[in-house]
Design an enzyme around this catalytic site. Structure first.
Site, short mmCIF file in Angstrom:
data_model
loop_
_atom_site.label_atom_id
_atom_site.label_comp_id
_atom_site.label_asym_id
_atom_site.label_seq_id
_atom_site.Cartn_x
_atom_site.Cartn_y
_atom_site.Cartn_z
N GLU B 57 0.90 -1.31 0.00
CA GLU B 57 0.14 0.04 0.02
C GLU B 57 1.04 1.22 0.10
O GLU B 57 0.47 2.36 -0.64
CB GLU B 57 -1.02 -0.04 1.30
N ASP B 116 -14.85 -10.09 9.34
CA ASP B 116 -13.15 -9.88 9.70
C ASP B 116 -12.97 -9.08 10.87
O ASP B 116 -11.66 -9.33 11.26
CB ASP B 116 -12.80 -9.10 8.36
#
Lengths: 281, 315
Positions: B57, B116
């Site tokens: 990222e 998640d």
């Protein structure tokens, strides 16, 4: 190997010396800045801006220009000196470095004509260079992208993300140069993080690796020539340098990483030593 | 209510393809989440203009900056937690500071990420991005608005952060509506109090207003898609008209919508307000709708929170 005009070599050495003198003057006047890494990078900057790179100071945003990213942004004094000497802005402005009303920000900023990417937070410049190199390939332009990294800087993880990606994308229009002066802000790099075997690391990441003496302009020129001939992968030049090169009391010490000459005497001595160096060229 | 639900991520992917057909200079980046963020749809159509850099990222944001500096309009996507958290410094130094033409479009904002769990539920992103000079921040309320917002940010120069949610959203606006950047919008008028909401919480706030109607309260509901710059006028008007404001967001109540609204009120027209959302705690695993219920951020929860607030201010 083609021969390099000895007069050209002398000229580049004089330019590197001028960059060093300007760096000392700028940092001393501002009472702030990073002389150690500016002095170690001066020869590389001289060769890039006065021999290697295709730029037009009258048209700094020329789309076909070669790009340069000073990823070790704290060497800004040397960078600005090179840009001013190359004609991007008046040399007298250099003595406004780091002032509140000056465009010459402490670390490279897009306010400065000729600066292709703002830097300062270490580890990000190679990524920006990849973006520029990718855009060049997309647009079928033949410009090249040069990124100058500090050796302390490559302790940042982002650099190695970028190293992997540049090789994956076969960016042969991208050249990284590591200013291997072996010293970072706090200490010698090998006491902080073991970077060696540095050449093997880059090779393992898929790069063409060339090791040179980063103060020998002939070697710098030849390495950049080799990089241009290298196809299908990016090239990294490990430029072995001396932190604080040219000013004896700044050489090989972390003390002047981010400190100006400490008094008038130190300042005069720095200029005198650089003047003596110049006479030998 | 009889709402039609649509995936905002798919709307994003479809709009990218449309834009890709219209403009050669649009490039899209992702960091190994393209099948989730739906940028893969663009990648399939325009492989030469799609850069999936893998799990990098930070590197992605730096490359995005370099591409933008070379004239490209760059869309960079990941989950909100990684795009803004993992790569914050790259966004700050390489995108916001030089004001480069990068559109960070993050999916999976808020606790509605669901199963998640907290590691993936980004509830600080609006604060992180709003705090950056030069950065403009938008959280569209439905998929029709996603299309308009993506088109808008593509034509406006400079950096944007666009926050999308994982779940399908009811289309509360029509495909013909215009997107007015920096403007809130009254979704339901009312005079007793105002709810200002964003994203997925707008539809729940409208449902909550129906519940509150049965309790005898007439509630105004405002959608505030643009967090930065925020619409001062609509907030001050709501304060004057209704005398009480509650914010609702799938985000921490610190540094998000609630904080922005509080700033406007304190500086312009101080009245009592109440911030509802994630109350400075991390989320947990669970189905997204069960989580909203768990944290009192579904229609019933919002109505209950508002009743408590109204009892305090109207006594």
């Amino acid at each position: 190997m083609s021969s390099i005009d000895p007069e050209k070599v002398k000229e580049l050495k004089r330019i590197a010396n001028d960059i060093r003198v300007w760096s000392i003057k700028m940092i001393y006047r501002a009472q702030s800045g990073h002389p150690g890494g500016a002095l170690s990078a001066a020869d590389i900057l001289a060769v890039l801006y006065f021999h290697e790179m295709r730029v037009d100071p009258k048209n700094p945003e020329w789309p076909d220009r070669d790009r340069f990213v000073l990823s070790k942004g704290h060497a800004s004094a040397a960078y600005y000196a090179a840009l001013a000497m190359r004609g991007f802005f008046p040399e007298e402005d250099l003595l406004t470095f780091r002032d509140v009303n000056s465009y010459l920000q402490g670390h490279p900023s897009l306010m400065v004509p000729g600066v292709d990417m703002c830097t300062g937070s270490l580890g990000q410049g190679l990524s920006a260079g990849i973006g520029m190199a990718l855009a060049g390939k997309m647009d079928k332009k033949d410009y090249r992208v040069y990124v100058l990294l500090g050796d302390g800087e490559i302790e940042e993880g982002n650099v190695w993300e970028a190293a992997m990606t540049a090789a994956t994308r076969k960016l042969d229009n991208l050249v990284a140069i590591v200013d291997r002066n072996k010293i970072q802000l706090d200490d010698f790099t090998d006491r902080m993080v073991e970077l060696d075997p540095l050449e093997e690391k880059w090779r393992g990441f898929g790069w063409r690796v060339i090791s040179i003496n980063g103060h020998d302009v002939t070697q710098i020129i030849r390495a950049l020539d080799e990089a241009r001939k290298t196809k299908g992968r990016p090239t990294v030049i490990i430029a072995h340098t001396v932190k604080g090169k040219g000013v004896s009391y700044m050489e090989n010490t972390a003390k002047y990483h981010g400190k100006p000459p400490q008094n008038e005497e130190e300042y005069e001595r720095a200029l005198k030593e650089l003047e003596e160096e110049r006479r030998k060229i | 209510m009889n709402w039609e639900y649509e995936s905002p991520r798919k709307a994003y992917g479809e709009t990218l393809i449309e834009l890709g057909k219209e403009r050669e200079d649009i490039v899209v980046m992702d960091a190994d989440l393209s099948t989730s963020t739906k940028t893969a749809m663009f990648g399939k159509e325009f492989p030469d203009r799609f850069f999936n850099v893998g799990l990098q990222e930070q590197n992605m944001m730096g490359i995005a900056a370099g591409l933008a500096r070379s004239g490209k309009i760059v869309f960079a996507s990941s989950f909100a937690v990684f795009a803004t958290g993992r790569a914050y410094d790259q966004v700050r130094q390489s995108i916001a500071y030089p004001k480069l033409n990068v559109k960070i479009v993050a999916t999976h904002g808020g606790v509605t990420v669901g199963e998640d769990g907290a590691s993936h539920q980004m509830i600080e992103d609006l604060g992180l991005m709003s705090g950056l000079p030069n950065m403009r921040v938008i959280a569209p309320l439905d998929s029709n608005e996603v299309r308009r917002v993506i088109r808008f940010v593509a034509k406006e120069d400079g950096p944007f952060y666009v926050r999308l949610t994982r779940t399908a959203l009811p289309n509360l606006t029509s495909g013909e509506d215009e997107f007015e950047f920096g403007k809130g919008r009254v979704m339901r008028d009312g005079s007793d109090a105002t709810i200002i909401a964003l994203g997925i919480e707008v539809s729940y706030s409208l449902l909550a207003a129906e519940i509150l109607k049965k309790e005898g309260y007439d509630i105004r509901v405002i959608n505030m898609s643009t967090i930065k710059p925020i619409d001062k006028d609509i907030i001050v008007k709501a304060a004057k008209d209704t005398g009480a404001i509650m914010t609702v967001e799938d985000h921490n109540i610190y540094n998000g919508l609630g904080s922005r609204v509080a700033e406007v009120l304190v500086e312009n027209y101080p009245i009592r307000m109440h911030r509802h959302g994630m109350k400075d705690r991390f989320g947990r695993s669970g189905k997204w709708n069960v989580l909203l219920e768990h944290y009192g951020m579904d229609d019933k929860g919002i109505a209950k929170e508002m009743l408590g607030f109204l009892k305090e201010v109207k006594k």
